[in-house]
Design an enzyme around this catalytic site. Structure first.
Site, PDB file in Angstrom:
ATOM      1  N   LEU A 189       0.801  -1.224   0.000  1.00 28.95           N
ATOM      2  CA  LEU A 189       0.000   0.000   0.000  1.00 28.95           C
ATOM      3  C   LEU A 189       0.835   1.277   0.000  1.00 28.95           C
ATOM      4  CD1 LEU A 189      -2.830  -1.165   2.406  1.00 28.95           C
ATOM      5  CD2 LEU A 189      -2.771  -1.235  -0.098  1.00 28.95           C
ATOM      6  N   CYS A 190       2.148   1.145  -0.186  1.00 24.41           N
ATOM      7  CA  CYS A 190       3.009   2.332  -0.287  1.00 24.41           C
ATOM      8  C   CYS A 190       2.870   2.962  -1.666  1.00 24.41           C
ATOM      9  CB  CYS A 190       4.473   1.946  -0.069  1.00 24.41           C
ATOM     10  SG  CYS A 190       4.899   1.667   1.637  1.00 24.41           S
ATOM     11  N   HIS A 191       2.932   4.289  -1.687  1.00 28.18           N
ATOM     12  CA  HIS A 191       2.896   5.013  -2.955  1.00 28.18           C
ATOM     13  C   HIS A 191       4.281   4.974  -3.594  1.00 28.18           C
ATOM     14  CE1 HIS A 191      -0.510   6.764  -0.772  1.00 28.18           C
ATOM     15  NE2 HIS A 191      -1.010   7.020  -1.964  1.00 28.18           N
TER      16      HIS A 191
ATOM     17  N   MET B 218       8.741   4.623   5.300  1.00 31.89           N
ATOM     18  CA  MET B 218       8.888   3.239   4.843  1.00 31.89           C
ATOM     19  C   MET B 218      10.125   3.077   3.967  1.00 31.89           C
ATOM     20  SD  MET B 218       6.626   1.700   6.490  1.00 31.89           S
ATOM     21  CE  MET B 218       7.053   0.115   5.806  1.00 31.89           C
ATOM     22  N   GLU B 219      10.436   4.090   3.194  1.00 37.55           N
ATOM     23  CA  GLU B 219      11.626   4.021   2.334  1.00 37.55           C
ATOM     24  C   GLU B 219      12.897   3.989   3.169  1.00 37.55           C
ATOM     25  OE1 GLU B 219       8.246   4.869  -0.095  1.00 37.55           O
ATOM     26  OE2 GLU B 219       8.873   5.746   1.810  1.00 37.55           O
TER      27      GLU B 219
ATOM     28  N   ASP C 134      23.812 -11.513   3.845  1.00 42.48           N
ATOM     29  CA  ASP C 134      23.989 -12.371   2.681  1.00 42.48           C
ATOM     30  C   ASP C 134      25.458 -12.529   2.310  1.00 42.48           C
ATOM     31  OD1 ASP C 134      23.074 -13.915   0.391  1.00 42.48           O
ATOM     32  OD2 ASP C 134      23.687 -12.182  -0.815  1.00 42.48           O
TER      33      ASP C 134
END
Length: 168
Positions: free
Chosen positions: A75-77, A113-114, A128
């Protein structure tokens, strides 16, 4: 009381309509860390890891992840980021790498969020690249340190003194 913004009136998941919001300068700073064995930390800090320059790869991965956040979080733009910075601080006494991620734009929605995605993916990339030496590495905590802009204004958590250098 605050409302959950990603639910419609029927309680279903919904992308927030930001059309009517003002365009403002918005930024966010997030952190994460990864703790590892003394052997893995020595290889990383000396640049002797056989996979190459771990931190350079992790920085690029974090930047790319910030730009792809809307592909990962449903739901992030999608955002036109104007700045993404990822920085690392080696912490020899803890055999850990402290990660900060900063995102900025002029837009209608925030970049929390970014920044969180950039910090998380940078930590996952370190994992990793070093997992052959130490599969028991631990990531976290990952959290938002501060945000600015938007209708709710600025918010600041407990920001470590070194965390803000990534903004430069």
């Amino acid at each position: 009381m605050s409302q959950l913004t990603h639910l419609n009136q029927r309680g279903e998941a919904s992308m927030v309509d930001v059309t009517e919001k003002d365009i403002t300068d918005r930024s966010a700073l997030a952190e994460s860390s990864i703790c590892m064995s003394a052997e893995a930390f020595a290889l990383l800090s000396q640049g002797a890891h056989k996979k190459g320059d771990v931190l350079s790869v992790a920085r690029i991965a974090g930047i790319q992840a910030a730009k792809k956040t809307s592909d990962l979080i449903p739901l992030c733009h999608p955002l036109a980021l104007t700045k993404v910075g990822v920085d690392f601080e080696l912490q020899p006494e803890k055999h850990s790498v402290y990660i900060t991620a900063f995102c900025r734009l002029a837009g209608r929605t925030g970049v929390e969020m970014e920044a969180l995605t950039a910090a998380s993916v940078a930590a996952l990339t370190i994992y990793d690249m070093c997992k052959a030496v130490d599969p028991a590495m631990e990531i976290g905590p990952t959290r938002l340190l501060q945000k600015s802009g938007g209708k709710r204004g600025d918010w600041r958590g407990d920001v470590p003194a070194d965390a803000e250098k990534v903004q430069r």
